[in-house]
Design an enzyme around this catalytic site. Structure first.
Site, PDB file in Angstrom:
ATOM      1  N   ASP A  14      15.251  -0.627  83.303  1.00 11.85           N
ATOM      2  CA  ASP A  14      16.288  -0.442  82.667  1.00 11.85           C
ATOM      3  C   ASP A  14      16.182  -0.280  81.242  1.00 11.85           C
ATOM      4  O   ASP A  14      16.266  -1.226  80.506  1.00 11.85           O
ATOM      5  CB  ASP A  14      17.339  -1.550  82.738  1.00 11.85           C
ATOM      6  N   ASP A  19      10.299  -1.948  78.879  1.00 10.89           N
ATOM      7  CA  ASP A  19      10.174  -1.084  80.064  1.00 10.89           C
ATOM      8  C   ASP A  19       9.551   0.336  79.620  1.00 10.89           C
ATOM      9  O   ASP A  19       8.950   0.785  80.520  1.00 10.89           O
ATOM     10  CB  ASP A  19      11.654  -0.680  80.556  1.00 10.89           C
ATOM     11  N   ASN A  41      19.894  -3.737  80.620  1.00 11.68           N
ATOM     12  CA  ASN A  41      19.778  -3.886  79.241  1.00 11.68           C
ATOM     13  C   ASN A  41      20.799  -3.168  78.617  1.00 11.68           C
ATOM     14  O   ASN A  41      21.458  -3.603  77.557  1.00 11.68           O
ATOM     15  CB  ASN A  41      18.238  -3.608  78.585  1.00 11.68           C
ATOM     16  N   THR A 124      11.641  -3.667  86.911  1.00  9.97           N
ATOM     17  CA  THR A 124      11.587  -4.278  85.753  1.00  9.97           C
ATOM     18  C   THR A 124      12.895  -4.497  85.040  1.00  9.97           C
ATOM     19  O   THR A 124      13.108  -4.320  83.817  1.00  9.97           O
ATOM     20  CB  THR A 124      10.706  -3.655  84.758  1.00  9.97           C
ATOM     21  N   PHE A 164      17.147 -13.234  82.428  1.00  9.00           N
ATOM     22  CA  PHE A 164      18.048 -11.882  82.550  1.00  9.00           C
ATOM     23  C   PHE A 164      18.094 -10.937  83.714  1.00  9.00           C
ATOM     24  O   PHE A 164      19.199 -10.783  84.024  1.00  9.00           O
ATOM     25  CB  PHE A 164      17.878 -11.061  81.168  1.00  9.00           C
ATOM     26  N   ASN A 165      17.045 -10.464  84.044  1.00  9.85           N
ATOM     27  CA  ASN A 165      16.938  -9.666  85.344  1.00  9.85           C
ATOM     28  C   ASN A 165      17.546 -10.360  86.533  1.00  9.85           C
ATOM     29  O   ASN A 165      18.318  -9.634  87.102  1.00  9.85           O
ATOM     30  CB  ASN A 165      15.683  -8.944  85.550  1.00  9.85           C
ATOM     31  N   HIS A 239       7.441  -7.962  78.316  1.00  8.69           N
ATOM     32  CA  HIS A 239       7.489  -8.641  79.908  1.00  8.69           C
ATOM     33  C   HIS A 239       7.119  -7.628  80.860  1.00  8.69           C
ATOM     34  O   HIS A 239       6.195  -7.884  81.689  1.00  8.69           O
ATOM     35  CB  HIS A 239       9.001  -8.831  80.064  1.00  8.69           C
ATOM     36  N   ASP A 240       7.693  -6.418  80.688  1.00 12.17           N
ATOM     37  CA  ASP A 240       7.801  -5.415  81.755  1.00 12.17           C
ATOM     38  C   ASP A 240       6.528  -5.120  82.214  1.00 12.17           C
ATOM     39  O   ASP A 240       5.945  -4.890  83.531  1.00 12.17           O
ATOM     40  CB  ASP A 240       8.980  -4.286  81.697  1.00 12.17           C
TER      41      ASP A 240
HETATM   42  C1  BDR Z   1      13.733  -8.775  80.989  1.00 14.78           C
HETATM   43  O1  BDR Z   1      15.058  -8.403  80.594  1.00 14.78           O
HETATM   44  C2  BDR Z   1      15.019  -7.540  79.736  1.00 14.78           C
HETATM   45  O2  BDR Z   1      15.618  -7.764  78.227  1.00 14.78           O
HETATM   46  C3  BDR Z   1      13.703  -7.248  79.499  1.00 14.78           C
HETATM   47  O3  BDR Z   1      13.276  -5.445  79.711  1.00 14.78           O
HETATM   48  C4  BDR Z   1      12.950  -7.640  80.646  1.00 14.78           C
HETATM   49  O4  BDR Z   1      12.869  -6.739  81.762  1.00 14.78           O
HETATM   50  C5  BDR Z   1      13.222  -9.959  80.300  1.00 14.78           C
HETATM   51  O5  BDR Z   1      13.993 -11.281  80.520  1.00 14.78           O
HETATM   52 CA    CA Z   2      13.560  -4.295  81.789  1.00 14.70          CA
END
Ligand code: BDR
Ligand code: CA
Length: 312
Positions: A14, A19, A41, A124, A164-165, A239-240
């Site tokens: 996303d 990403d 996102n 991701t 979040f994801n 993160h991703d």
């Molecule tokens: C995740 O949420 C999004 O903001 C980032 O792309 C990552 O996948 C981190 O919490």
């Molecule tokens: Ca992401």
């Protein structure tokens, strides 16, 4: 001795600043079968547009298929407070070269995993597309090598408990964590140890070409957001790419085998990944390899080298 062939993966994303970096590392170090997009996102049109733009900047011949425009049950929610309204604010982005190859990411995932036994799914973003594919085609669980995802952790970022994801689509996440095959979790515990410090961003800035210039601007925007929103971060948590590098560079990570489940009901904990840390013998057996630490310096070198590869 001949080198092992690169792992085949589908990146379900996303974009999203991090990403975009995951796309670069996957294109460099894996056999990237396709890129699928999901709302997360930003709304789906934007995450798809961003994925096509990054694919174009990489100059690779990899299809982008758009997928779910909302979670299975939860209302659609986005993260403009981190990524801006476009999902990838901060850089002067070119126009995408065209539309996605299709709007049927789920069909693409199913067909591709059937045609390429032993492929990895690397989500991701919210897990909507992956859950829909597993539900429509239960045979995928035995055909894929596994799922390496970014999500969850022992603490949250969208809420105190939820990352979040997973928070975006907890019902989809529950399907994925219960799918029964190999599962790798890159959660916040590891990704917050992988920060885009100013010094690391400067190593991207000196690379030639449009891709590096765009990614430098994306890193700067993303890091400014993180530094301004946290008490104690030196740069964005990248993160991703961890979900990709867990496959392509597994030696960079420390891991633990754990049972992990997704809370879908709690009023304070919906979207939490419950990582069972009990030492009791009656605990459920592990269903997940949880990343717990990363060699951040070496990991960022992989990112820089991957960008440099496409900056010749
Ligand atoms: C995740 O949420 C999004 O903001 C980032 O792309 C990552 O996948 C981190 O919490
Ligand atoms: Ca992401």
């Amino acid at each position: 001795m001949t080198a092992a062939p690169p792992l085949s993966i589908i990146l379900d994303c996303d974009p999203g600043h991090d990403d975009a970096i995951a796309m670069v590392v996957a294109a460099r170090h894996a056999n990237l079968l396709g890129i699928t997009t999901v709302a997360g996102n930003a709304p789906l049109e934007r995450t798809t547009r961003n994925a096509i733009i990054v694919r174009d900047l990489l100059g690779i011949d990899v299809p982008v298929h758009s997928g779910a425009n909302r979670p299975l049950v939860a209302p659609p929610q986005h993260a403009s407070y981190v990524h801006g309204e476009s999902g990838m604010d901060g850089a002067d982005l070119p126009e995408p070269s065209g539309p996605p190859a299709s709007t049927d990411a789920v069909g693409f995932i199913i067909e591709t995993c059937r045609a390429h036994e032993g492929a990895w799914l690397v989500p991701t973003g919210p897990l909507t597309n992956i859950a829909l594919a597993l539900r429509a085609a239960p045979d995928l669980a035995d055909r894929i090598a596994g799922i390496s995802l970014m999500g969850g952790g022992s603490f949250g970022n969208r809420t105190a408990a939820a990352e979040f994801n997973i928070w975006c689509d907890p019902e989809a996440a529950a399907i994925v964590f219960e799918y029964g095959g190999t599962l790798i979790q890159a959660g916040l515990d590891v990704t917050h140890r992988f920060q885009a410090t100013t010094e690391r961003i400067e190593r991207v800035r000196v690379l030639p070409g449009r891709l590096a210039a765009v990614l430098t601007d994306l890193f700067v925007f993303f890091s400014n957001t993180y530094v301004s929103r946290h008490d104690d971060m030196e740069g964005a948590a990248v993160h991703d790419p961890c979900a990709v590098m867990a496959l392509t560079h597994p030696h960079l990570f420390t891991t633990q085998r754990r049972h992990v489940s997704v809370e879908i009901h709690g009023t304070k904990t919906r979207g939490m990944t419950v990582i069972d840390e009990r030492r009791l013998r009656e605990r459920p057996g592990p269903n997940c390899t949880v990343l717990t630490d990363v060699d951040a310096s070496a990991g960022f070198h992989v990112i820089t080298e991957s960008i440099a590869h496409f900056s010749q």
